[in-house]
Design a protein around this motif. Structure first.
Motif, PDB file in Angstrom:
ATOM      1  N   ASN A  15       0.791  -1.232   0.000  1.00 15.78           N
ATOM      2  CA  ASN A  15       0.000   0.000   0.000  1.00 15.78           C
ATOM      3  C   ASN A  15       0.823   1.280   0.000  1.00 15.78           C
ATOM      4  O   ASN A  15       0.250   2.361   0.158  1.00 15.78           O
ATOM      5  N   GLN A  16       2.123   1.196  -0.179  1.00 19.48           N
ATOM      6  CA  GLN A  16       2.957   2.397  -0.100  1.00 19.48           C
ATOM      7  C   GLN A  16       2.562   3.457  -1.121  1.00 19.48           C
ATOM      8  O   GLN A  16       2.806   4.640  -0.919  1.00 19.48           O
ATOM      9  N   GLY A  17       1.907   3.066  -2.194  1.00 16.86           N
ATOM     10  CA  GLY A  17       1.461   4.017  -3.210  1.00 16.86           C
ATOM     11  C   GLY A  17       0.430   5.016  -2.713  1.00 16.86           C
ATOM     12  O   GLY A  17       0.233   6.060  -3.327  1.00 16.86           O
ATOM     13  N   GLN A  18      -0.232   4.732  -1.596  1.00 18.21           N
ATOM     14  CA  GLN A  18      -1.211   5.691  -1.070  1.00 18.21           C
ATOM     15  C   GLN A  18      -0.525   6.914  -0.478  1.00 18.21           C
ATOM     16  O   GLN A  18      -1.139   7.961  -0.335  1.00 18.21           O
ATOM     17  N   LEU A  19       0.768   6.791  -0.170  1.00 20.25           N
ATOM     18  CA  LEU A  19       1.491   7.904   0.449  1.00 20.25           C
ATOM     19  C   LEU A  19       2.588   8.466  -0.445  1.00 20.25           C
ATOM     20  O   LEU A  19       2.887   9.645  -0.391  1.00 20.25           O
ATOM     21  N   PHE A  20       3.168   7.616  -1.280  1.00 25.37           N
ATOM     22  CA  PHE A  20       4.305   8.025  -2.101  1.00 25.37           C
ATOM     23  C   PHE A  20       3.998   7.816  -3.586  1.00 25.37           C
ATOM     24  O   PHE A  20       3.400   6.806  -3.949  1.00 25.37           O
ATOM     25  N   PRO A  21       4.454   8.750  -4.448  1.00 22.76           N
ATOM     26  CA  PRO A  21       4.193   8.606  -5.875  1.00 22.76           C
ATOM     27  C   PRO A  21       4.966   7.436  -6.509  1.00 22.76           C
ATOM     28  O   PRO A  21       4.544   6.892  -7.517  1.00 22.76           O
ATOM     29  N   GLU A  22       6.084   7.068  -5.908  1.00 27.91           N
ATOM     30  CA  GLU A  22       6.891   5.945  -6.384  1.00 27.91           C
ATOM     31  C   GLU A  22       7.203   5.050  -5.189  1.00 27.91           C
ATOM     32  O   GLU A  22       7.250   5.517  -4.053  1.00 27.91           O
ATOM     33  N   ASN A  23       7.443   3.779  -5.470  1.00 30.99           N
ATOM     34  CA  ASN A  23       7.789   2.861  -4.383  1.00 30.99           C
ATOM     35  C   ASN A  23       9.074   3.293  -3.691  1.00 30.99           C
ATOM     36  O   ASN A  23      10.046   3.655  -4.353  1.00 30.99           O
ATOM     37  N   VAL A  24       9.059   3.238  -2.376  1.00 32.08           N
ATOM     38  CA  VAL A  24      10.254   3.543  -1.588  1.00 32.08           C
ATOM     39  C   VAL A  24      10.924   2.264  -1.111  1.00 32.08           C
ATOM     40  O   VAL A  24      12.024   2.300  -0.583  1.00 32.08           O
ATOM     41  N   ALA A  25      10.240   1.121  -1.297  1.00 28.00           N
ATOM     42  CA  ALA A  25      10.784  -0.174  -0.895  1.00 28.00           C
ATOM     43  C   ALA A  25      10.296  -1.237  -1.874  1.00 28.00           C
ATOM     44  O   ALA A  25       9.154  -1.203  -2.318  1.00 28.00           O
ATOM     45  N   GLU A  26      11.195  -2.174  -2.182  1.00 23.96           N
ATOM     46  CA  GLU A  26      10.861  -3.244  -3.118  1.00 23.96           C
ATOM     47  C   GLU A  26      10.736  -4.601  -2.440  1.00 23.96           C
ATOM     48  O   GLU A  26      10.229  -5.538  -3.030  1.00 23.96           O
ATOM     49  N   ASN A  27      11.235  -4.725  -1.219  1.00 20.02           N
ATOM     50  CA  ASN A  27      11.181  -6.011  -0.511  1.00 20.02           C
ATOM     51  C   ASN A  27      11.058  -5.755   0.987  1.00 20.02           C
ATOM     52  O   ASN A  27      11.060  -4.612   1.434  1.00 20.02           O
ATOM     53  N   MET A  28      10.926  -6.846   1.742  1.00 20.84           N
ATOM     54  CA  MET A  28      10.709  -6.731   3.193  1.00 20.84           C
ATOM     55  C   MET A  28      11.852  -5.997   3.895  1.00 20.84           C
ATOM     56  O   MET A  28      11.604  -5.190   4.782  1.00 20.84           O
ATOM     57  N   GLU A  29      13.090  -6.287   3.503  1.00 21.06           N
ATOM     58  CA  GLU A  29      14.238  -5.652   4.154  1.00 21.06           C
ATOM     59  C   GLU A  29      14.237  -4.141   3.917  1.00 21.06           C
ATOM     60  O   GLU A  29      14.489  -3.358   4.837  1.00 21.06           O
ATOM     61  N   GLU A  30      13.963  -3.746   2.674  1.00 19.74           N
ATOM     62  CA  GLU A  30      13.911  -2.316   2.366  1.00 19.74           C
ATOM     63  C   GLU A  30      12.752  -1.641   3.094  1.00 19.74           C
ATOM     64  O   GLU A  30      12.876  -0.505   3.554  1.00 19.74           O
ATOM     65  N   ALA A  31      11.631  -2.342   3.178  1.00 22.54           N
ATOM     66  CA  ALA A  31      10.474  -1.788   3.882  1.00 22.54           C
ATOM     67  C   ALA A  31      10.799  -1.565   5.351  1.00 22.54           C
ATOM     68  O   ALA A  31      10.501  -0.513   5.913  1.00 22.54           O
TER      69      ALA A  31
END
Length: 84
Positions: A15-31
């Motif tokens: 759901n990161q797209g509801q807050l950011f125009p582009e993904n800020v994380a691609e996997n669990m570690e980045e998230a």
């Protein structure tokens, strides 16, 4: 340091797209790293979401606090709050 469980990380990734125009994380570690860096908070219910916003001085209407872009419904009664 915060601990974010799998449900929290999956919720943010999906759901990161509801807050950011582009993904800020691609996997669990980045998230997890992003949530730690942004000092995201997990709260136990809608009342705690409202308390969080009141404590931080954010002015929101009672009836739409859960619709704020910063609030992610984890789906188990908890909410993730990420301030951009």
């Amino acid at each position: 340091m915060h601990e974010y469980d799998e449900a929290v990380l999956k919720c943010f990734l999906e759901n990161q797209g509801q807050l950011f125009p582009e993904n800020v994380a691609e996997n669990m570690e980045e998230a997890e790293a992003f949530l730690e860096d942004s000092m995201a908070v997990v709260v136990d219910g809608a009342d705690e979401v409202m308390e969080y916003f009141e404590e931080t001085g954010v002015d929101v209407e009672d009836d739409n606090v859960l619709d704020a872009d910063e609030v992610f419904d984890i789906g188990d009664g908890r909410y993730l709050i990420v301030e951009a």
